[in-house]
Motif scaffolding. Sequence first.
Motif, short mmCIF file in Angstrom:
data_model
loop_
_atom_site.label_atom_id
_atom_site.label_comp_id
_atom_site.label_asym_id
_atom_site.label_seq_id
_atom_site.Cartn_x
_atom_site.Cartn_y
_atom_site.Cartn_z
N ALA A 1 111.43 47.37 54.24
CA ALA A 1 110.76 48.49 53.40
C ALA A 1 110.55 49.69 54.51
O ALA A 1 110.44 50.41 54.04
CB ALA A 1 109.49 47.84 52.98
N VAL A 2 110.29 49.21 55.63
CA VAL A 2 110.30 50.26 56.63
C VAL A 2 111.43 51.34 56.48
O VAL A 2 111.38 52.50 56.52
CB VAL A 2 110.02 49.75 58.09
N VAL A 3 112.62 50.51 56.57
CA VAL A 3 113.84 51.40 56.57
C VAL A 3 113.88 52.09 55.23
O VAL A 3 114.20 53.21 55.44
CB VAL A 3 115.18 50.17 56.74
N ASP A 4 113.58 51.45 54.07
CA ASP A 4 113.66 52.13 52.85
C ASP A 4 112.69 53.46 52.88
O ASP A 4 113.06 54.48 52.59
CB ASP A 4 113.35 51.37 51.80
N GLY A 5 111.66 53.02 53.38
CA GLY A 5 110.51 54.12 53.27
C GLY A 5 110.70 55.25 54.13
O GLY A 5 110.53 56.36 53.50
N ILE A 6 111.27 55.00 55.47
CA ILE A 6 111.67 56.37 56.18
C ILE A 6 112.89 56.88 55.71
O ILE A 6 112.92 58.18 55.62
CB ILE A 6 111.74 56.03 57.75
N PHE A 7 113.63 56.16 55.09
CA PHE A 7 114.94 56.79 54.45
C PHE A 7 114.53 57.84 53.27
O PHE A 7 114.89 58.75 53.19
CB PHE A 7 115.91 55.57 54.01
N ASN A 8 113.54 57.19 52.44
CA ASN A 8 113.15 58.08 51.52
C ASN A 8 112.52 59.43 52.03
O ASN A 8 112.43 60.33 51.45
CB ASN A 8 112.02 57.40 50.60
N LEU A 9 111.73 59.28 53.26
CA LEU A 9 111.00 60.48 53.86
C LEU A 9 112.08 61.43 54.33
O LEU A 9 111.60 62.59 54.58
CB LEU A 9 110.08 59.99 54.70
N THR A 10 113.26 61.11 54.51
CA THR A 10 114.14 61.98 55.53
C THR A 10 115.38 62.11 54.49
O THR A 10 116.16 62.87 54.92
CB THR A 10 114.43 61.04 56.85
N HIS A 11 115.24 61.81 53.17
CA HIS A 11 116.60 62.13 52.47
C HIS A 11 115.97 62.55 50.99
O HIS A 11 115.10 61.99 50.45
CB HIS A 11 117.62 61.00 52.35
N ASP A 12 116.39 63.61 50.52
CA ASP A 12 116.18 63.97 48.95
C ASP A 12 115.98 63.02 48.17
O ASP A 12 117.12 62.24 48.16
CB ASP A 12 116.69 65.41 48.82
N THR A 13 115.05 63.08 47.16
CA THR A 13 115.09 62.09 46.29
C THR A 13 116.20 62.33 44.96
O THR A 13 116.00 63.51 44.74
CB THR A 13 113.62 61.77 45.46
N LYS A 14 116.71 61.27 44.66
CA LYS A 14 117.68 61.73 43.66
C LYS A 14 117.48 60.98 42.11
O LYS A 14 116.67 60.36 42.02
CB LYS A 14 119.00 60.92 43.94
N ASN A 15 118.08 61.74 41.35
CA ASN A 15 118.02 61.27 39.85
C ASN A 15 116.72 61.23 39.06
O ASN A 15 116.66 60.21 38.18
CB ASN A 15 118.86 60.14 39.74
N GLY A 16 115.74 62.14 39.41
CA GLY A 16 114.64 61.97 38.74
C GLY A 16 113.74 60.94 39.19
O GLY A 16 112.46 60.47 38.47
N ASP A 17 114.11 60.24 40.32
CA ASP A 17 113.28 59.06 40.74
C ASP A 17 112.10 59.36 41.44
O ASP A 17 111.92 60.60 41.75
CB ASP A 17 114.22 58.08 41.47
N ASN A 18 111.35 58.60 41.77
CA ASN A 18 110.00 58.65 42.89
C ASN A 18 109.90 57.48 43.63
O ASN A 18 110.43 56.58 43.36
CB ASN A 18 108.95 59.40 42.39
N PHE A 19 109.21 57.60 44.82
CA PHE A 19 108.93 56.15 45.41
C PHE A 19 107.44 56.50 45.79
O PHE A 19 106.75 57.45 45.81
CB PHE A 19 109.84 56.46 46.98
N SER A 20 107.11 55.25 46.39
CA SER A 20 105.48 55.08 46.69
C SER A 20 105.46 55.38 48.11
O SER A 20 105.99 54.59 48.80
CB SER A 20 105.03 53.86 46.27
#
Length: 330
Positions: free
Chosen positions: A247-266
């Motif tokens: 989840a740390v990998v996913d979380g920091i990936f999400n912070l450093t890569h633009d969010t795609k396809n109308g999705d969002n993350f927590s």
Amino acid sequence: MSAKNRVKVAVTGAAGQIGYALLFRIASGQMFGPETEVELQLIELEQALGALKGVAMELDDCAFPMLKKITCTSDYAVGFKDVNWAILVGSVPRKDGMERADLLKINGGIFTTQGQAIAANAAKDVRVFVVGNPCNTNALICMNAAKGVPSDRFYAMTMLDENRAKTQLAQKAGVDVTAVSNMTIWGNHSATQYPDFYSAKINGKPASEVITDTEWLKGTFIETVQKRGAAIIKARGLSSAASAANAVVDGIFNLTHDTKNGDNFSMCLASNGEYGVDKGLIFSFPCTTVGGKLKIVEGVKLNDFSTEKFNVTLNELRSERDAVKELGLI
Ligand SMILES: NC(=O)C1=CN([C@@H]2O[C@H](COP(=O)(O)OP(=O)(O)OC[C@H]3O[C@@H](n4cnc5c(N)ncnc54)[C@H](O)[C@@H]3O)[C@@H](O)[C@H]2O)C=CC1
Ligand SMILES: O=C([O-])CC(=O)C(=O)O
């Protein structure tokens, strides 16, 4: 191929369980991408430096092409020197019989000192990602102690909760986990968090239309996600580590890569008053990264059921904030 970027990443608690599952994934390029070189600055308590040396030896033995340097230290001034990212994993989680005030006091000391050291030593663009529990309030303390570092650089992790929630919904609906999107966790990374199935989607449709067992959504689903950490501890005898590291990998990936396809993350971050959350409280919101900038998604509808759940977790975070205020930690 020549690398364009290099990031310096501090990880505290690096010889712990999460550290052992996390460092290899950062070093492999999974977090910052295959073209970004990484320097790891690993921070541990003095008594764990021997174990940390072993972890560093194993990192060496992986011959990761993008890993350029490893520093092992118990000195915050060395560990946080010039870092672009500070991943704060080391903390003292609550043990049986420990009063909440004691827990907040012990961690208050750790996260105040770390916040000050980050402000004094880190790179100007430093971003701080707090994993160690109680992560929202530890992030709040750290943010308040890190004078001069803008408050929008501090995050606490609800990515594991989001991933847990996605899988629960996918399994119930009998779909692949990739069919689940817009899964928002509101509030605190604790048993009061609200995994908002009303705003989640399955194959682009509201999850509450695809899964018609409303009783399950309002009951078992929420409880399973809220209590998953405790269930893992019960089953494994140890807390979640590989899934937390993931989840740390996913979380920091999400912070450093633009969010795609109308999705969002927590992501838990300091409120600016969004959704009526007190300014400065570290609260988990639905977020997107747009042009490299983190934004809270506004306008998510909260019905009466959601509002009630939202207020429970908000009030818990308010009381944690008030407790650390009373202790003089913020
Ligand atoms: N936000 C989340 O979703 C999750 C948070 N956690 C939390 O992550 C934290 C770490 O978990 P584990 O790795 O399993 O624990 P662990 O006990 O295996 O490792 C923690 C490490 O931190 C070190 N440490 C303690 N104080 C330190 C300090 N002041 N500076 C540097 N290092 C320090 C310890 O020596 C130890 O090696 C815990 O607080 C746990 O509750 C765990 C799972 C999920
Ligand atoms: O519950 C715990 O102590 C560890 C944790 O934060 C989680 O697994 O979500």
